[in-house]
Design a protein around this motif. Structure first.
Motif: not given
Length: 244
Positions: A216-230
């Motif tokens: 949890r400290r090193r990798l985000p969850h694969p289902g989490f979309d971390a793309r920025p929203v413009l």
């Protein structure tokens, strides 16, 4: 003689005559100099292959730096018995990991495997087999003794992926004992795999929690979309006024 003398004179259109320039003597061309041959590049020296080992990028330990020095392994983010983590910004997540490991280890193992493999939807593929071994072990032997045979490779994969210090190395480093057993990196890795299995078998819940905190400290969850929203904000309405 007249022809020879006339041929030696150069007649201009205006009628005047000038003696023709004497032909220059042809000097023999100098022999071409020997063109130096291009220098041939020496064949690259063979890179000595070091012993088998792994770093965070999946490279051998001996190829970690420019000068060929081995890459030192790093410590785990939290120790094996840090049930509530390090009381940092992940405190809430560490508490969740502790509760899942104590009361629902199948859920924690499935979450760890899904996060490590970075494949969304693989939670059930890992959680269901673990649940079957968990129920079978408790029904036949009265404790969870079969699930560690399935879960211990995850600890080895985490240790290799992030170049973490193994249990055998962490035990021998401060005391300086048992160094003669590990003759090279390949032998040491075999001993580390045995220690990974022993850690899961003897301290299964603590092992799952430590791996969950590390991931949890090193990798985000694969289902989490971390793309920025413009977000596009339209310009304010402008009015043209007549100057005073």
């Amino acid at each position: 003689m007249a022809n020879l003398e006339s041929s030696a004179l150069l007649k201009h259109p205006d009628g005047r005559e000038e003696p023709a320039p004497e032909p220059k003597e042809m000097t023999p061309a100098a022999p071409p100099e020997a063109v130096p041959k291009p220098l041939q590049k020496a064949p690259p020296a063979a890179v000595a292959k070091g012993p088998a080992g792994w770093t965070a990028d999946g490279l051998p330990v001996g190829h970690g730096s420019v000068v060929g020095e081995p890459v030192g392994r790093v410590q785990w983010n939290s120790s094996l018995f840090s049930c509530f983590g390090r009381n940092d910004e992940f405190c809430g997540s560490d508490l969740e990991v502790c509760l899942l490991g104590s009361f629902a280890p199948c859920v924690l193992y499935g979450s760890n495997a899904e996060r490590l493999g970075a494949v969304p939807g693989s939670f059930a593929d890992n959680c269901l087999p673990y649940t079957g071994l968990y129920v079978l072990g408790n029904a036949l032997f009265g404790w969870n003794c079969l699930a560690p045979w399935l879960s211990h490779p995850t600890r080895t994969a985490i240790r290799r992926k992030f170049n973490l210090e193994g249990s055998f190395e962490s035990f021998t480093r401060p005391y300086g004992c048992c160094n003669g057993i590990a003759e090279d990196e390949q032998r040491r890795e075999q001993l580390e795999q045995v220690c990974d299995f022993a850690t899961h078998y003897m301290c299964h819940t603590c092992s799952l929690c430590q791996e969950g905190r590390e991931l949890r400290r090193r990798l985000p969850h694969p289902g989490f979309d971390a793309r920025p929203v413009l977000i596009m904000i339209p310009p304010m309405e402008q009015t043209m006024g007549r100057g005073a």
